[in-house]
Design a protein around this motif. Structure first.
Motif, PDB file in Angstrom:
ATOM      1  N   SER A  66      65.585  15.938   0.937  1.00  0.00           N
ATOM      2  CA  SER A  66      66.553  16.303  -0.106  1.00  0.00           C
ATOM      3  C   SER A  66      66.481  17.860  -0.494  1.00  0.00           C
ATOM      4  O   SER A  66      65.381  18.473  -0.241  1.00  0.00           O
TER       5      SER A  66
ATOM      6  N   TYR B 161      67.946  20.945  -3.257  1.00  0.00           N
ATOM      7  CA  TYR B 161      68.047  21.317  -4.754  1.00  0.00           C
ATOM      8  C   TYR B 161      69.112  22.472  -4.912  1.00  0.00           C
ATOM      9  O   TYR B 161      69.087  23.490  -4.124  1.00  0.00           O
ATOM     10  N   ASN B 162      69.956  22.093  -5.963  1.00  0.00           N
ATOM     11  CA  ASN B 162      70.698  23.316  -6.485  1.00  0.00           C
ATOM     12  C   ASN B 162      69.652  24.080  -7.529  1.00  0.00           C
ATOM     13  O   ASN B 162      68.817  23.377  -8.088  1.00  0.00           O
TER      14      ASN B 162
ATOM     15  N   TYR C  93      66.776  17.751 -15.942  1.00  0.00           N
ATOM     16  CA  TYR C  93      67.258  18.733 -15.164  1.00  0.00           C
ATOM     17  C   TYR C  93      68.016  19.918 -16.225  1.00  0.00           C
ATOM     18  O   TYR C  93      69.385  19.247 -16.803  1.00  0.00           O
TER      19      TYR C  93
ATOM     20  N   PRO D 215      73.222  16.118 -14.878  1.00  0.00           N
ATOM     21  CA  PRO D 215      72.908  15.071 -14.248  1.00  0.00           C
ATOM     22  C   PRO D 215      71.933  15.240 -12.780  1.00  0.00           C
ATOM     23  O   PRO D 215      72.373  16.128 -12.140  1.00  0.00           O
ATOM     24  N   ALA D 216      71.376  14.097 -12.444  1.00  0.00           N
ATOM     25  CA  ALA D 216      70.351  14.388 -11.157  1.00  0.00           C
ATOM     26  C   ALA D 216      71.286  14.769 -10.104  1.00  0.00           C
ATOM     27  O   ALA D 216      70.997  15.279  -9.114  1.00  0.00           O
ATOM     28  N   ASP D 217      72.384  14.029  -9.986  1.00  0.00           N
ATOM     29  CA  ASP D 217      73.256  14.103  -8.770  1.00  0.00           C
ATOM     30  C   ASP D 217      73.972  15.485  -8.639  1.00  0.00           C
ATOM     31  O   ASP D 217      74.359  15.793  -7.485  1.00  0.00           O
ATOM     32  N   LYS D 218      73.873  16.325  -9.534  1.00  0.00           N
ATOM     33  CA  LYS D 218      74.547  17.576  -9.708  1.00  0.00           C
ATOM     34  C   LYS D 218      73.490  18.620  -9.244  1.00  0.00           C
ATOM     35  O   LYS D 218      73.511  19.760  -8.921  1.00  0.00           O
TER      36      LYS D 218
ATOM     37  N   ILE E 233      70.168  17.360  -7.251  1.00  0.00           N
ATOM     38  CA  ILE E 233      69.691  16.778  -5.954  1.00  0.00           C
ATOM     39  C   ILE E 233      70.412  16.718  -4.886  1.00  0.00           C
ATOM     40  O   ILE E 233      71.690  15.932  -5.078  1.00  0.00           O
ATOM     41  N   ILE E 234      70.385  17.573  -3.675  1.00  0.00           N
ATOM     42  CA  ILE E 234      71.344  17.349  -2.576  1.00  0.00           C
ATOM     43  C   ILE E 234      70.661  16.520  -1.842  1.00  0.00           C
ATOM     44  O   ILE E 234      69.740  16.616  -1.109  1.00  0.00           O
ATOM     45  N   PRO E 235      71.720  15.220  -1.414  1.00  0.00           N
ATOM     46  CA  PRO E 235      71.101  14.210  -0.504  1.00  0.00           C
ATOM     47  C   PRO E 235      70.617  14.595   0.797  1.00  0.00           C
ATOM     48  O   PRO E 235      71.257  15.673   1.395  1.00  0.00           O
ATOM     49  N   LYS E 236      69.747  13.795   1.575  1.00  0.00           N
ATOM     50  CA  LYS E 236      69.585  14.268   2.888  1.00  0.00           C
ATOM     51  C   LYS E 236      70.792  14.213   3.876  1.00  0.00           C
ATOM     52  O   LYS E 236      71.697  13.581   3.521  1.00  0.00           O
TER      53      LYS E 236
END
Length: 1011
Positions: free
Chosen positions: A726, A728-729, A742, A752-755, A757-760
């Motif tokens: 994955s 990261y921003n 974060y 939030p984690a989804d903002k 972590i950039i998915p694979k």
């Protein structure tokens, strides 16, 4: 131990030197090799002598000669080992093996590190197959190594030939091409050279393919694999060199037998490089594809005729046809041009059975049991399905008691004998039984017995009539006598006179009349006589009062017969009430008006319960009594004069104020008892921003707060995602190892984690990997896909279903033949139809359930359904035998059998058929009762001797007046006809009213003629 070995080796070397100086350090006959007149215990010690600085001044040639074979485990390891030429040696050296063999046992073999040239000649170098060394047989690091007339036997699975370093040279030569040989892989460094001038050399591989070694081939036999063919082609110039390619077999093709209609195949191999065909695995016997084919035979052994056969009841038949004696194909003609009939087997007809009923045996003729007979083959069976054949009809034993034709004989004045006309047996002797009197002429009468005898009478023949008791509706009558000749005449019981009408009336006993009592059902009542059970007319119930039915309940009942419903209503009971003046006694009563049902606590168990002080969790109670009985329980006060409700006071429970907390949990503490209550983990709300890179969260239940002020914090720069990880921003990451927060890049807000972590990403570079099939011993691999970026394996081309390398393995397995087996009495082995491997585990036989009888008694066979191995009962010595026996009324009989427990097999008693155990059992029959009597009673008793009496009752004889003849008198039971009280007459004088004088029996009254 290692130091000890070094010390021993040093002593041996010192002994060798002493020997060279003439001192007796070791026996000369134990020497392995020699240099001139000097002898050495090992070749390497001789090499060390020649190449040593102190020995070079010795005026002897530098030649080492082997004195004996140095082979096998009998040779000390110190006398074998590698031959190493030291780096500082600058001269020449000759090792003459003198025709002997030398076995290498070290980590390397001949290693030339120095010297101008080294020559090894005239012998055999052996590398054992179990040698684990990965070194080359020959290593040339400097100068030249000459191998002349030497066979190198490298028996390792993958032979390793030579390693020739820069500027070094290896020369192979032989006077006979079969002498010098070197097989395996070669390694040439830049500037290395090699020459072959006779002998046999096999280049399996040449390592370091980028190196252009100087390979010169002058004569001899050269073998090489396809892979190195191009590298040595230019070196082969001399036409005297015998050249061949070492082929690599692609696959073995098993032999296939030829048939009449299909070609066969010879066992052969195909080279995976050149696709050449060979008859051997070494690829030394070339052939062609067409030469591996064995042409089909045709129906070479001829076609024979099968005659037509008519079916029978049990055997199938067949039409006429022709068959190839080799391949078993069938035809309609002898030349094989037409097809055989579609159905080659005509089913057996089956038996045409007719039922023959059982025939009973008589005293002269034997009977037989019921059976079924076939109208075609005249065979007999015990069942309609023709499963159990009867070899011979079994005749029943003669029945002496079954007399068909009889007549009477031995007829006397009082008796007759029944006799069988067939066998002459006297069946029974009985008293005459006469029929009714018939008038013969005026005043005379006659009656006949079944045997033909008769009696005559003049006047009266009196019969006693016993007393008849009256009934509810019929009169009774006292005992009297009647004349069986003159119907209507009634005499007194003493036979003295005929009764008048008035006297007859006195004999009559009046009727009893009915004795009624009420009976009822759910709707009506009536009266029924207790003696004769006569019933009056039914009348509907008059329901107008409560009827107490006891513990069953109560119902509205009839005022006439007191009937109540069979489904009563349950009593409506009051609570327990103490009985005044009776300490410890209480009642419960039905509260329904008109029902007087009540129960008391008589028979109950009354136990005291001591007073108890309670707590937060424990109830309290005063002193009281507990009364328990069948289905109830209630309580008395302390003096048992009052029924009270449950006196137990429930525990008040804990009391508490504020929450107690720590970092993980919260709980209450009871202010009364100090107990811990409501303990549980915190229920955290979401994190709230407090200040730069600082946040806190609160427990929803107790309000306890924590923050991340002591957590580790780090900056995360921008990272792009890939298919393997994955991205990261930019952000700040705060964590305690278990939980992560974060923060934004400036640390002023929570993300939030989804903002963050950039998915694979998806797998973009996916490549197909073709599968390979397994064989008998080598695993295969399933077709799959691989991501060339992250090396992840997938089952699909879209990269969705991830698999592991273990998921892709196709397990090797043998293909077991359905026809080839090796059988023993204990089981069988199967053979792989592909590679010919015999199964290494003995499999148990799977025998058919059905046994087949042979022509011998007690001998049957059956087969294993897998390998067709046949077992037999012949020779099996352990069995039990059951003798035939007839069934009795209380025990079963048997047809007899022989039982083999190890086979669970039953034979018939004669051993001619296989039977089920149930078929051998003759079920016990019913009792057969026959009349028996003694002087007092008569009864019916089982004739088989089991002692059973019908209904378990003996009946006393019922007798009337005496019967008599001129000699004796007796009484006869009217039911069983048994004679009792038999005795001779006791005569006394008697004179009748007419003055006639007789002798009369004082017992029976019999009168004999006048004196």
């Amino acid at each position: 131990m290692k130091k000890v070995l070094i010390l021993i080796t040093a002593v041996l070397l010192l002994a060798a030197v002493i020997s060279c100086n003439g001192e007796n350090a070791f026996r000369q006959e134990d020497a392995v090799c020699s240099v001139g007149s000097r002898h050495f215990a090992s070749v390497q010690s001789a090499v060390d002598y020649v190449t040593s600085t102190t020995s070079r001044a010795v005026s002897e040639e530098n030649t080492i000669r082997l004195l004996k074979d140095i082979l096998g485990t009998n040779t000390p390891e110190a006398q074998r080992g590698s031959i190493v030429i030291p780096k500082d040696y600058s001269g020449s050296l000759l090792i003459d093996l003198s025709g002997y063999s030398y076995e290498f046992a070290g980590s390397s073999f001949i290693s030339v590190n120095g010297g101008k040239d080294v020559t090894v000649t005239n012998g055999k170098l052996i590398v054992p197959s179990d040698n684990s060394s990965t070194g080359k047989v020959l290593t040339v690091s400097q100068g030249e190594l000459n191998i002349k007339d030497v066979i190198v036997d490298d028996s390792r699975p993958t032979p390793l030939a030579a390693d020739v370093k820069k500027n070094a040279k290896l020369n192979i030569s032989a006077t006979d091409d079969k002498l010098s040989s070197l097989n395996g892989s070669f390694t040439f460094s830049l500037g290395a050279s090699m020459s072959v001038n006779g002998g046999t050399v096999t280049f399996m591989t040449i390592e370091e393919p980028e190196v252009k070694a100087d390979i010169r081939l002058y004569k001899g036999v050269i073998k090489n694999s396809h892979d190195v063919n191009d590298r040595i082609t230019e070196a082969v110039r001399n036409p005297e060199i015998e050249r061949s390619i070492v082929h690599t077999p692609l696959a073995k093709f098993n032999a296939k037998a030829t048939t009449c209609t299909e070609d066969g195949v010879k066992e052969h191999y195909v080279c995976k490089t050149c696709n050449g065909y060979f008859l051997d695995a070494e690829c030394t016997k070339p052939t062609t594809a067409s030469e591996t084919v064995i042409l089909k035979l045709g129906h070479r052994d001829g076609i024979s005729e099968v005659k037509a056969k008519e079916p029978t009841c049990t055997e199938s038949g067949n039409p006429a046809y022709f068959i190839c004696t080799y391949c078993q194909m069938t035809f309609g003609d002898g030349e094989g041009k037409t097809s055989a009939p579609e159905k080659l087997v005509i089913d057996a007809l089956g038996h045409d059975l007719k039922y023959v009923p059982e025939k009973a045996s008589t005293c002269k003729e034997q009977g037989y049991g019921a059976f079924y007979g076939c109208t075609r083959c005249e065979r007999y069976f015990s069942d309609a399905d023709a499963k159990n054949e009867i070899e011979e009809l079994t005749l029943k034993q003669l029945n002496p008691g079954n007399h068909v034709k009889t007549s009477y004989t031995n007829i006397s004045e009082t008796q007759h004998t029944l006799k069988c006309d067939d066998c002459g047996t006297e069946i029974s002797t009985e008293d005459h039984e006469y029929g009714d009197w018939k008038s013969e002429e005026e005043g005379k009468y006659i009656r006949y017995c079944v045997c033909g005898t008769y009696q005559t009478a003049i006047g009266h023949s009196l019969i006693d009539v016993p007393k008849k008791d009256p009934t509810c509706t019929e009169e009774g009558m006292e005992a009297h006598a009647v004349c069986e000749i003159h119907s209507g005449e009634i005499w007194d019981v003493s036979h003295n006179s005929i009764l008048t009408a008035e006297e007859i009336n006195d004999l009559i006993i009046n009727v009893l009349g009915h004795n009624y009592e009420y009976k009822y059902d759910s709707s009506d009542h009536w009266q029924e006589c207790t003696r004769c059970h006569q019933k009056t007319e039914k009348t509907p119930h008059s329901r107008n009062q409560i009827v107490n039915l006891g513990d069953e309940g109560h119902s509205i009942g009839c005022s006439v017969c007191k009937y109540s419903s069979s489904n009563p209503e349950a009593h409506v009971l009051s609570g327990w009430t103490a009985v005044e003046g009776e300490q410890g006694k209480a009642l419960r009563s039905c509260t329904v008006d008109g029902c007087d049902y009540s129960i008391s606590n008589d028979g109950s168990s009354i136990k005291p319960v001591e007073a108890k002080q309670g707590s937060c969790t424990e109830p309290s109670n005063p002193f009281y009594w507990i009364c328990t009985g069948d289905g109830y329980e209630f309580y008395f006060n302390e003096d048992k004069t009052e029924v009270i409700t449950n006196p137990v006071k429930q525990a008040p429970g804990h009391s508490y104020e504020n929450w107690e907390t720590n970092d993980n949990k919260h709980w209450h503490v009871c202010t009364e008892c100090g107990g811990i209550l409501d303990e549980s983990n915190h229920s955290w709300l979401d994190w709230n921003y407090v200040s730069e890179k600082t946040a806190e969260k609160e427990c929803l239940i107790c309000g306890f707060k924590v923050d991340n002020s002591e957590w580790s914090s780090s900056y995360k720069a921008k990272e792009e995602a890939s298919c393997s990880k994955s991205g990261y921003n930019p952000c700040w990451i705060s964590t305690d190892g278990n939980e992560t927060i974060y923060f934004s890049e400036d640390g002023l807000s929570i993300l939030p984690a989804d903002k963050v972590i950039i998915p694979k990403t998806a797998h973009l570079d996916i490549e197909l990997v073709e599968g390979t099939e397994p064989d008998c011993t080598t695993p295969g691999v399933k077709e799959h896909y691989i991501c060339n970026t992250c090396n992840t394996l997938f089952a699909d081309k879209d990269g969705i279903k991830v698999v592991t390398s273990d998921d892709l393995i196709l397990t090797p397995r043998h293909t077991w033949s359905t026809t080839e087996y090796h059988s023993t009495s204990s089981g069988h082995y199967n053979k792989c139809s592909v590679c010919g491997f015999w199964e290494d585990k003995l499999q148990n036989h799977k025998f058919l359930d059905e046994w087949v009888m042979t022509e011998k008694s007690f001998v049957a066979t059956n087969q294993c359904r897998i390998c067709k191995f046949e077992r037999t009962t012949e020779g099996v010595e352990t069995y039990t035998t059951k003798e035939p026996s007839d069934p009795k009324c209380t025990s079963a009989g048997s047809t007899g059998y022989r039982y083999y427990p190890s086979l669970n097999l039953y034979f018939s008693y004669d051993g001619k058929s296989i039977v089920d155990y149930e078929a051998t059992v003759l079920q016990a029959g019913d009792h057969v009762f026959e009349l028996k009597a003694d002087s007092i009673d008569h009864w019916y008793e089982c004739r088989y001797g089991c002692g059973t009496i019908e209904n378990g009752v003996k009946n006393q004889h019922i007798t009337g007046d005496f019967n008599s003849n001129a000699y004796a008198h007796w009484k006869v039971c009217s039911e069983c006809r048994t004679k009792t009280e038999i005795a001779y007459h006791k005569f006394i004088p008697y004179t009748d009213k007419d003055g006639n004088t007789y002798e009369s029996c004082s017992v029976c009254g019999y009168k004999k003629a006048d004196k």
